[in-house]
Design a protein around this motif. Structure first.
Motif, PDB file in Angstrom:
ATOM      1  N   THR A 173      84.293  36.042  46.384  1.00 44.94           N
ATOM      2  CA  THR A 173      83.315  35.148  46.993  1.00 44.94           C
ATOM      3  C   THR A 173      83.748  33.701  46.795  1.00 44.94           C
ATOM      4  O   THR A 173      84.741  33.415  46.122  1.00 44.94           O
ATOM      5  CB  THR A 173      81.926  35.333  46.352  1.00 44.94           C
ATOM      6  OG1 THR A 173      81.928  34.703  45.051  1.00 44.94           O
ATOM      7  CG2 THR A 173      81.586  36.806  46.176  1.00 44.94           C
ATOM      8  N   GLN A 174      82.974  32.789  47.362  1.00 44.57           N
ATOM      9  CA  GLN A 174      83.237  31.372  47.153  1.00 44.57           C
ATOM     10  C   GLN A 174      83.035  30.959  45.706  1.00 44.57           C
ATOM     11  O   GLN A 174      83.515  29.905  45.274  1.00 44.57           O
ATOM     12  CB  GLN A 174      82.338  30.529  48.070  1.00 44.57           C
ATOM     13  CG  GLN A 174      82.685  30.664  49.543  1.00 44.57           C
ATOM     14  CD  GLN A 174      81.781  29.834  50.426  1.00 44.57           C
ATOM     15  OE1 GLN A 174      80.681  29.451  50.041  1.00 44.57           O
ATOM     16  NE2 GLN A 174      82.247  29.544  51.640  1.00 44.57           N
ATOM     17  N   GLU A 175      82.342  31.799  44.943  1.00 39.44           N
ATOM     18  CA  GLU A 175      82.112  31.536  43.521  1.00 39.44           C
ATOM     19  C   GLU A 175      83.100  32.291  42.631  1.00 39.44           C
ATOM     20  O   GLU A 175      82.975  32.256  41.411  1.00 39.44           O
ATOM     21  CB  GLU A 175      80.683  31.930  43.141  1.00 39.44           C
ATOM     22  CG  GLU A 175      79.597  31.197  43.899  1.00 39.44           C
ATOM     23  CD  GLU A 175      79.610  29.707  43.607  1.00 39.44           C
ATOM     24  OE1 GLU A 175      79.891  29.337  42.444  1.00 39.44           O
ATOM     25  OE2 GLU A 175      79.356  28.925  44.543  1.00 39.44           O
ATOM     26  N   GLY A 176      84.063  32.981  43.230  1.00 38.16           N
ATOM     27  CA  GLY A 176      85.025  33.724  42.436  1.00 38.16           C
ATOM     28  C   GLY A 176      84.890  35.228  42.615  1.00 38.16           C
ATOM     29  O   GLY A 176      84.272  35.716  43.571  1.00 38.16           O
ATOM     30  N   PHE A 177      85.430  35.983  41.663  1.00 40.85           N
ATOM     31  CA  PHE A 177      85.471  37.436  41.734  1.00 40.85           C
ATOM     32  C   PHE A 177      84.320  38.106  40.993  1.00 40.85           C
ATOM     33  O   PHE A 177      83.869  37.630  39.945  1.00 40.85           O
ATOM     34  CB  PHE A 177      86.772  37.955  41.116  1.00 40.85           C
ATOM     35  CG  PHE A 177      87.974  37.833  41.995  1.00 40.85           C
ATOM     36  CD1 PHE A 177      88.333  38.861  42.858  1.00 40.85           C
ATOM     37  CD2 PHE A 177      88.764  36.698  41.965  1.00 40.85           C
ATOM     38  CE1 PHE A 177      89.451  38.766  43.662  1.00 40.85           C
ATOM     39  CE2 PHE A 177      89.885  36.580  42.758  1.00 40.85           C
ATOM     40  CZ  PHE A 177      90.228  37.621  43.608  1.00 40.85           C
ATOM     41  N   PHE A 178      83.894  39.243  41.554  1.00 35.92           N
ATOM     42  CA  PHE A 178      82.966  40.153  40.881  1.00 35.92           C
ATOM     43  C   PHE A 178      83.588  41.544  40.921  1.00 35.92           C
ATOM     44  O   PHE A 178      84.224  41.920  41.912  1.00 35.92           O
ATOM     45  CB  PHE A 178      81.612  40.185  41.576  1.00 35.92           C
ATOM     46  CG  PHE A 178      80.867  38.877  41.575  1.00 35.92           C
ATOM     47  CD1 PHE A 178      79.881  38.627  40.623  1.00 35.92           C
ATOM     48  CD2 PHE A 178      81.155  37.899  42.519  1.00 35.92           C
ATOM     49  CE1 PHE A 178      79.194  37.427  40.622  1.00 35.92           C
ATOM     50  CE2 PHE A 178      80.479  36.700  42.514  1.00 35.92           C
ATOM     51  CZ  PHE A 178      79.496  36.456  41.568  1.00 35.92           C
ATOM     52  N   LEU A 179      83.399  42.302  39.868  1.00 34.83           N
ATOM     53  CA  LEU A 179      83.811  43.697  39.844  1.00 34.83           C
ATOM     54  C   LEU A 179      82.551  44.547  39.877  1.00 34.83           C
ATOM     55  O   LEU A 179      81.722  44.491  38.960  1.00 34.83           O
ATOM     56  CB  LEU A 179      84.620  44.010  38.589  1.00 34.83           C
ATOM     57  CG  LEU A 179      85.108  45.467  38.480  1.00 34.83           C
ATOM     58  CD1 LEU A 179      86.214  45.731  39.503  1.00 34.83           C
ATOM     59  CD2 LEU A 179      85.604  45.767  37.073  1.00 34.83           C
ATOM     60  N   TYR A 180      82.392  45.325  40.946  1.00 33.66           N
ATOM     61  CA  TYR A 180      81.241  46.210  41.050  1.00 33.66           C
ATOM     62  C   TYR A 180      81.690  47.630  40.737  1.00 33.66           C
ATOM     63  O   TYR A 180      82.451  48.236  41.491  1.00 33.66           O
ATOM     64  CB  TYR A 180      80.614  46.137  42.440  1.00 33.66           C
ATOM     65  CG  TYR A 180      79.591  47.225  42.688  1.00 33.66           C
ATOM     66  CD1 TYR A 180      78.511  47.389  41.823  1.00 33.66           C
ATOM     67  CD2 TYR A 180      79.711  48.089  43.764  1.00 33.66           C
ATOM     68  CE1 TYR A 180      77.576  48.394  42.027  1.00 33.66           C
ATOM     69  CE2 TYR A 180      78.785  49.098  43.987  1.00 33.66           C
ATOM     70  CZ  TYR A 180      77.724  49.250  43.105  1.00 33.66           C
ATOM     71  OH  TYR A 180      76.801  50.255  43.305  1.00 33.66           O
TER      72      TYR A 180
END
Length: 333
Positions: free
Chosen positions: A275-282
């Motif tokens: 995202t524009q805010e960085g990475f997420f791991l789901y």
């Protein structure tokens, strides 16, 4: 996962603005149809794929690259008809017959074992090849933004298969082949499902007023759709919309005004969400979300704008950037 970071020389940044020029600034071997260097042709990465020999092919804003872990074979458009059609390479596919297809903004070609390219005629209205897809029967399709083309093996050419899918003067966002061999075509306002063998329209679904800008199809049939800062999910098996996972709804960052730009499978239980805010791991197996700065995130995130992600046969993760080349995270067991 241990990581190895591969940053490309900044000096190549200037090449990003000369994508349509023919190769005049380097020695180009017309016998082999490529140049061999220690660097990638351009810093703006548009995609990755792996061929049957384990080589990594990297498409860029200016040129195509074959990487053999030691050096780059750079391929460019030239006066030679055996070169790629255009330096702006937008899509690639290594199909079930081990053929490498390369889509550019001005046509499609096929790599040969003689190390040159065969340009394949496309009788469609558009020549900008956004995607190359293959169904489980080996049938090839092109996403041309305004229509879908299909490959005719007997004539060695592409023809229009699904014409003018431009509802409300829009374009095709993404196409997918699902586990039941259906062809899904997503545009900003409508989701359509076709039988990929007969090309019969099986279903058409409105996006409920949402303007879809990005789409990702999971193996389980969930079609993740992004409209500005909103994520919503369409179940391709039931033909209806479904609620987002609880972990995503409750995460303080991912549930807010964050814009998802890219989604990629990670291992066998997770999705990487950029995202524009960085990475997420789901982690969908545990219904758990980890932000890139939180404990448990699996690697140090890159500090650039991400354009593409790819996991190849050795489970290494390749992440391409808009203007800083790429990073490789190697998977050591």
């Amino acid at each position: 996962m241990k990581q190895y970071i591969h940053f490309l020389p900044l000096i190549l940044f200037l090449l990003a603005f000369t994508s349509c020029e023919q190769v005049k600034d380097r020695e180009y071997n017309t016998d082999t149809n490529y140049a061999i260097t220690n660097d990638i042709s351009n810093q703006q990465i548009t995609g990755f794929t792996e061929d049957s020999f384990g080589h990594i092919w990297i498409s860029t804003f200016r040129g195509l690259n074959k990487y053999n872990a030691q050096e780059y074979h750079q391929y460019f458009n030239s006066d030679d008809s055996l070169s790629i059609p255009n330096n702006q390479v937008r899509s690639m596919l290594c199909d079930s017959k081990k053929r490498l297809w390369v889509g550019t903004v001005d046509g499609i070609c096929r790599y040969t074992d003689q190390d040159y390219f065969e340009r394949v005629p496309n009788e469609s209205n558009g020549q900008y090849v956004h995607q190359i897809l293959e169904n489980r029967d080996g049938r090839l399709f092109l996403n041309l933004a305004v229509e879908v083309a299909v490959y005719i093996p007997e004539e060695d050419k592409f023809r229009i298969a699904i014409p003018e899918l431009t509802d409300r003067n829009t374009f095709i966002v993404k196409c997918f082949i699902d586990g039941e061999n259906n062809l899904w075509v997503v545009n900003p306002y409508v989701i359509r499902c076709y039988n990929s063998t007969t090309l019969e329209l099986k279903g058409s679904y409105e996006t409920n007023g949402q303007y879809v800008q990005y789409a990702f199809l999971r193996d389980n049939g969930e079609l993740w759709l992004v409209s500005s800062n909103r994520l919503f999910i369409f179940n391709t098996r039931s033909g209806g919309f479904m609620e987002k996972p609880e972990a995503i709804r409750r995460h303080p960052k991912l549930s807010s005004d964050v814009v998802i730009e890219y989604i990629h499978p990670y291992n066998s239980t997770s999705l990487l969400i950029y995202t524009q805010e960085g990475f997420f791991l789901y982690n969908y197996a545990e219904d758990k979300v980890i932000y890139q700065n939180e404990v448990g995130f699996p690697f140090e995130p890159p500090k650039f704008k991400v354009t593409s992600m790819f996991t190849y046969s050795q489970k290494n993760l390749w992440i391409g950037s808009f203007d800083q080349g790429f990073i490789t995270y190697y998977n050591y067991k």
